[in-house]
Design an enzyme around this catalytic site. Sequence first.
Site, mmCIF file in Angstrom:
data_model
loop_
_atom_site.group_PDB
_atom_site.id
_atom_site.type_symbol
_atom_site.label_atom_id
_atom_site.label_comp_id
_atom_site.label_asym_id
_atom_site.label_seq_id
_atom_site.Cartn_x
_atom_site.Cartn_y
_atom_site.Cartn_z
ATOM 1 N N ASN A 107 0.871 -1.176 0.000
ATOM 2 C CA ASN A 107 0.000 0.000 0.000
ATOM 3 C C ASN A 107 0.907 1.224 0.000
ATOM 4 O O ASN A 107 1.763 1.340 0.873
ATOM 5 C CB ASN A 107 -0.850 0.068 1.274
ATOM 6 C CG ASN A 107 -1.710 -1.190 1.494
ATOM 7 O OD1 ASN A 107 -2.022 -1.899 0.552
ATOM 8 N ND2 ASN A 107 -2.078 -1.444 2.734
ATOM 9 N N GLY A 113 -4.447 3.137 1.444
ATOM 10 C CA GLY A 113 -4.514 2.474 2.745
ATOM 11 C C GLY A 113 -3.220 2.457 3.529
ATOM 12 O O GLY A 113 -3.122 1.781 4.553
ATOM 13 N N SER A 115 -0.484 3.676 6.140
ATOM 14 C CA SER A 115 -0.458 4.548 7.306
ATOM 15 C C SER A 115 0.959 5.040 7.575
ATOM 16 O O SER A 115 1.181 5.878 8.433
ATOM 17 C CB SER A 115 -1.003 3.800 8.525
ATOM 18 O OG SER A 115 -0.338 2.572 8.684
ATOM 19 N N HIS A 120 7.601 0.023 2.389
ATOM 20 C CA HIS A 120 7.388 -1.296 2.993
ATOM 21 C C HIS A 120 6.300 -2.054 2.246
ATOM 22 O O HIS A 120 5.520 -1.459 1.510
ATOM 23 C CB HIS A 120 6.979 -1.152 4.464
ATOM 24 C CG HIS A 120 5.590 -0.581 4.654
ATOM 25 N ND1 HIS A 120 5.309 0.761 4.486
ATOM 26 C CD2 HIS A 120 4.416 -1.176 4.971
ATOM 27 C CE1 HIS A 120 4.008 0.968 4.696
ATOM 28 N NE2 HIS A 120 3.448 -0.194 4.983
ATOM 29 N N HIS A 247 -1.207 -19.162 -12.974
ATOM 30 C CA HIS A 247 0.041 -18.532 -13.386
ATOM 31 C C HIS A 247 0.221 -17.325 -12.468
ATOM 32 O O HIS A 247 -0.649 -16.458 -12.430
ATOM 33 C CB HIS A 247 -0.195 -18.085 -14.834
ATOM 34 C CG HIS A 247 0.976 -17.676 -15.641
ATOM 35 N ND1 HIS A 247 1.278 -18.281 -16.849
ATOM 36 C CD2 HIS A 247 1.881 -16.701 -15.472
ATOM 37 C CE1 HIS A 247 2.329 -17.672 -17.388
ATOM 38 N NE2 HIS A 247 2.718 -16.709 -16.569
ATOM 39 N N GLU A 263 -20.012 0.359 -7.747
ATOM 40 C CA GLU A 263 -19.033 -0.718 -7.606
ATOM 41 C C GLU A 263 -19.360 -1.603 -6.398
ATOM 42 O O GLU A 263 -19.319 -2.830 -6.495
ATOM 43 C CB GLU A 263 -17.613 -0.138 -7.466
ATOM 44 C CG GLU A 263 -17.022 0.412 -8.760
ATOM 45 C CD GLU A 263 -17.495 1.810 -9.142
ATOM 46 O OE1 GLU A 263 -18.323 2.390 -8.409
ATOM 47 O OE2 GLU A 263 -17.041 2.332 -10.180
HETATM 48 ZN ZN LIG Z 1 0.463 -19.942 -17.734
#
Ligand SMILES: [Zn+2]
Length: 289
Positions: A107, A113, A115, A120, A247, A263
């Site tokens: 993030n 998101g 903080s 990291h 995959h 959404e």
């Molecule tokens: Zn594949």
Amino acid sequence: VAAVRRDGTGADGPGWQVRVVPNKYPATVRPQESTPGKTPARGEPIELLQTVPATGAHEVIIESPRHIRSVTELSASELAEVFRMYAQRLDHHRRSGFYRYGLLFKNVGSAAGASMPHAHSQLIALTAVPAGVAEELAGSLEFHASTGRCVYCRMIELERSRCARVVAESKSLVAVCPFASRFPYETWLLPREHTSGYESVTRCQAGATASLMARVLRGMERLLDRPAYNYFIHTAPFDRHPLDHYHWHIELIPRLTKIAGFECGTGVYINPVAPETAARQLREVLADQ
Ligand SMILES: [Zn+2]
Ligand SMILES: [Zn+2]
């Protein structure tokens, strides 16, 4: 719990380059701390109030001892160590036998998101395969059953022959804005050779993944003025690979639009930027840098 460090330096002291620590505010509890689930409190209706313990491991991968905000500030070899650490931690949790799935995610920016600004990533290992991943696995199994092919291998073949949605490629990976993508400038990185589990990548493949990711992120930072973004590695469940129909891939999503009522209500995404347009703009900015 793990570190990449300079020769001659000891654990829990200076000299580290990448360091992994348990999350101070974990979303999950470790197996030995969790209580048995599926039993509601006495007197509660079991058909409504079933629970399972939030068993898991939640780790933070600190990507540099320097206070940097973006992994694009790392050298190629530094970022390669980060992508190797991703594989190493996933492999560690697979081998522990406690978990069925590990999601490695990043993030960046508060809209995504985050903080904390220091570069990291996080890893959450879970005892079940999460629904979003299970849906992808089911879809790719269905495609494999009807065509005899891995849907991702087929997608790579098609995109490389058409080029309209290809952002960049290297000897071993390709970055594309997927057909009918959900988000503006959504970009996926896929290894060109069929591999279902990220944790089994070689040192060299992890380095190549880091290098293509750095290129794409630099382009995105320039084109979109350092946007907030998430990326995550979708890999096969620990106990189920190698798989012919799945995959591993990385989905990179700049957070330019909000997930709104439509959404949330439908699971259908309104994307105002066609992936062909996004890919062309990213290609142009990459050619220019
Ligand atoms: Zn594949
Ligand atoms: Zn995926």
